[in-house]
Design a protein around this motif. Sequence first.
Motif, PDB file in Angstrom:
ATOM      1  N   ARG A 147       0.407  -1.519  -0.063  1.00  0.00           N
ATOM      2  CA  ARG A 147       0.328   0.288   0.146  1.00  0.00           C
ATOM      3  C   ARG A 147       1.074   1.331  -0.445  1.00  0.00           C
ATOM      4  O   ARG A 147       0.150   2.004  -0.672  1.00  0.00           O
ATOM      5  CB  ARG A 147      -0.974  -0.031   1.116  1.00  0.00           C
ATOM      6  N   VAL A 148       1.574   1.356   1.175  1.00  0.00           N
ATOM      7  CA  VAL A 148       2.829   2.641   0.998  1.00  0.00           C
ATOM      8  C   VAL A 148       3.592   2.559  -0.522  1.00  0.00           C
ATOM      9  O   VAL A 148       3.385   3.646  -0.917  1.00  0.00           O
ATOM     10  CB  VAL A 148       3.259   2.898   1.759  1.00  0.00           C
TER      11      VAL A 148
ATOM     12  N   GLU B 159      -2.326  12.262   1.110  1.00  0.00           N
ATOM     13  CA  GLU B 159      -2.680  11.392   0.910  1.00  0.00           C
ATOM     14  C   GLU B 159      -4.074  12.794   1.011  1.00  0.00           C
ATOM     15  O   GLU B 159      -4.263  12.692   2.494  1.00  0.00           O
ATOM     16  CB  GLU B 159      -2.517  10.168   1.456  1.00  0.00           C
ATOM     17  N   HIS B 160      -4.541  12.330   0.103  1.00  0.00           N
ATOM     18  CA  HIS B 160      -6.613  13.064   0.154  1.00  0.00           C
ATOM     19  C   HIS B 160      -5.825  14.531   0.219  1.00  0.00           C
ATOM     20  O   HIS B 160      -7.070  14.700   1.213  1.00  0.00           O
ATOM     21  CB  HIS B 160      -7.337  12.805   0.885  1.00  0.00           C
TER      22      HIS B 160
ATOM     23  N   LEU C  88       1.326  12.397   5.189  1.00  0.00           N
ATOM     24  CA  LEU C  88       1.303  10.996   5.515  1.00  0.00           C
ATOM     25  C   LEU C  88       1.595  10.521   6.793  1.00  0.00           C
ATOM     26  O   LEU C  88       1.916  10.089   7.665  1.00  0.00           O
ATOM     27  CB  LEU C  88       1.727   9.769   4.440  1.00  0.00           C
ATOM     28  N   GLY C  89       3.391  11.895   7.086  1.00  0.00           N
ATOM     29  CA  GLY C  89       4.389  11.170   7.641  1.00  0.00           C
ATOM     30  C   GLY C  89       5.536  10.020   7.537  1.00  0.00           C
ATOM     31  O   GLY C  89       5.314   9.594   8.517  1.00  0.00           O
ATOM     32  N   LEU C  90       5.722   9.809   6.128  1.00  0.00           N
ATOM     33  CA  LEU C  90       5.794   8.784   6.259  1.00  0.00           C
ATOM     34  C   LEU C  90       7.552   8.287   6.726  1.00  0.00           C
ATOM     35  O   LEU C  90       7.900   9.235   5.926  1.00  0.00           O
ATOM     36  CB  LEU C  90       5.691   7.908   4.653  1.00  0.00           C
ATOM     37  N   VAL C  91       7.697   7.247   6.604  1.00  0.00           N
ATOM     38  CA  VAL C  91       9.591   7.051   7.423  1.00  0.00           C
ATOM     39  C   VAL C  91       9.489   6.130   7.524  1.00  0.00           C
ATOM     40  O   VAL C  91       9.072   4.513   8.114  1.00  0.00           O
ATOM     41  CB  VAL C  91       9.214   6.753   9.247  1.00  0.00           C
ATOM     42  N   HIS C  92      11.172   5.590   6.418  1.00  0.00           N
ATOM     43  CA  HIS C  92      10.998   3.988   6.168  1.00  0.00           C
ATOM     44  C   HIS C  92      11.507   3.515   7.307  1.00  0.00           C
ATOM     45  O   HIS C  92      11.155   2.384   7.042  1.00  0.00           O
ATOM     46  CB  HIS C  92      12.595   4.548   5.437  1.00  0.00           C
TER      47      HIS C  92
ATOM     48  N   ALA D 155       7.825   0.726   6.257  1.00  0.00           N
ATOM     49  CA  ALA D 155       8.344   1.820   6.669  1.00  0.00           C
ATOM     50  C   ALA D 155       6.579   2.468   7.414  1.00  0.00           C
ATOM     51  O   ALA D 155       5.733   1.465   8.005  1.00  0.00           O
ATOM     52  CB  ALA D 155       8.250   2.248   5.716  1.00  0.00           C
ATOM     53  N   LYS D 156       6.291   3.274   8.155  1.00  0.00           N
ATOM     54  CA  LYS D 156       5.409   3.486   9.021  1.00  0.00           C
ATOM     55  C   LYS D 156       4.508   5.253   8.756  1.00  0.00           C
ATOM     56  O   LYS D 156       5.571   5.982   7.857  1.00  0.00           O
ATOM     57  CB  LYS D 156       5.483   3.843  10.535  1.00  0.00           C
ATOM     58  N   ALA D 157       3.529   5.198   8.863  1.00  0.00           N
ATOM     59  CA  ALA D 157       2.950   6.480   8.827  1.00  0.00           C
ATOM     60  C   ALA D 157       2.268   6.920   9.868  1.00  0.00           C
ATOM     61  O   ALA D 157       2.271   6.437  11.002  1.00  0.00           O
ATOM     62  CB  ALA D 157       1.627   6.215   7.329  1.00  0.00           C
ATOM     63  N   SER D 158       2.337   8.311  10.009  1.00  0.00           N
ATOM     64  CA  SER D 158       2.624   8.731  11.716  1.00  0.00           C
ATOM     65  C   SER D 158       0.966   8.971  12.002  1.00  0.00           C
ATOM     66  O   SER D 158       0.672   8.790  12.480  1.00  0.00           O
ATOM     67  CB  SER D 158       2.848   9.767  11.206  1.00  0.00           C
ATOM     68  N   ASN D 159       0.165   8.592  10.751  1.00  0.00           N
ATOM     69  CA  ASN D 159      -1.677   7.892  11.014  1.00  0.00           C
ATOM     70  C   ASN D 159      -1.856   6.432  11.179  1.00  0.00           C
ATOM     71  O   ASN D 159      -3.728   6.657  11.082  1.00  0.00           O
ATOM     72  CB  ASN D 159      -2.537   8.638   9.862  1.00  0.00           C
TER      73      ASN D 159
END
Length: 561
Positions: A65-66, A138-139, A143-147, A171-175
């Motif tokens: 998804r990411v 996104e929208h 996303l605050g994406l971190v690898h 990877a982690k999105a902050s939400n």
Amino acid sequence: MSLAPGTPVGRYVIRRKLAEGGMAEIFLAQSHGPEGFEKQVVIKRIRSALADDPSFVQMFIAEARVASKLNHANVVHIFDFDRHEDSYYLAMEYVRGKSLAELHRRARLLQRPFPPVLAAQICLEVARGLAYAHRLTEHGQPLGLVHRDVTPHNVLVSYEGAVKLTDFGIAKASNRASTAGMLKGKFAYMAPEQARGEPVDSRTDLFALGITLWELLTGARLFDGDSDLAVLRAVQEREIRSPSAVSRAVDPALAEVVMTVLQRDPARRFQSATELERRLLTYVIGAPRAPEDTDVGLFIRSLFPDEAAAEEDTEPMGPLQLVPGVGPTSSRPQPTAGSGGLQQTRADTYGRLLQRTLPSGSVSPVLEDEALAPTRPPPSRRSSAATAPGGRQSVVTEAPVEETRVLAAQSGARRRRTILATLGLAVLLGVAGIAFLAGRTDSRPESFPPERPGPAGPLALAPPAPPRAPEAPAPTPPAPPRTDAPATPPASPGLLAVKAQPWGRLFVDGKAAGDVEGSRRYPLAPGTHTLRLMNGKKTRTWTVDIESGKTVTREHSFLEE
């Protein structure tokens, strides 16, 4: 169960296995379509043993998804995500090259220092990809994406110099929530806040990239230890020396950038990947003395000349062909009349073509002179075969799809037969004409001129020579009977499986057998062998007894010493 060459996976066909890890298998595959369309891709497939683990499956789906949202020159592209049998897989971009870890290791083995300008160039490309991922929305919402796993193993460098970041598996999105205190990533490349299990942000990825750059510049490990706990303690407490103090080749201006990004307090680091990219770019613009100084492709090709040349000499694979009736076939629809696509061929037991189906749908018999050419390609052509359940075989070959080539071959054969028939008729007419003229000459002797008188006296004729008796062949002495015993066939080899963490260099009976990163297998002759696995100054030795047809496994983790 691994995937054999020739196995259809969705709309792709497996070519060969590229790598295997503890969590996934990596394969080279090819997609194909009408009018000769073809594209090489990499298939990343969850190992069967982990397909039943819900937490790992969810992490793999999260990666899909990411990664599907990422579209940048410095990030490996994801083309497809689907399920095959009991496991999920990703179809992603195939980068023809090596990982940065392999690049660094080869430079150390060849005792070639890594040029500081090239190290900065590679890391600014990675920073550019991270900057894109960190600001992804996104929208309309960030996303605050971190690898969270920026390491040399996850940076791919192509033979042409392209630099791409891959493996967003953790990877982690902050939400999205994550388990508190859970450590994800490789310990030696963790930021202090990540090692403590605290919340992470984009600056965490910058610290990991700073570790990578420090190690490229110095040729040493920044954080190591006898155990995972010791490595985590080193991340928190060990003094970080300036790379210019370790290597005189490092410019103080570049060392200052490295030391800024390696600040343990996130507030004292660069606050974005874009800021780091610009600082590295400023150095790279001013440091080179020649264009070759920043040519990443030239450097990697100099370290891997044979591999790079093999990639360049590889001819196009051509459209894949699953020969019908002899193995598993793809679920893709067959080409309809009037459309380009795969050809179906039928061959005898010797591999000679008997008939073929043209893209127009008509069945064309193969002429006799064409049938002499086997369908099996020569060694220089690419082909593969896989045995399917029940002993059937799926053959993957390359086949042209242009109907005009078939028609041209048929027309040429007809033309050759016509020429041969014409020449034969001409020869027969010539022979008949000569015989006719000879018959007319015998019936009219008066047409010859009168004989002139010869010399007086009888004509002496030499007596005929007696016929020579045929020479009898010299008798061949009988061959002496063989007294030597029949040769004993050599025993089949056994297998040695070696597993090393994080990596080690293996010596078998004192001879170098190559580097082991994860696991590797070696065929060995039956008998007793001495093994030595080395990682820097650390060494592990074994004595193993190899038996024919059996596998012996040895594993060691240098992280636990």
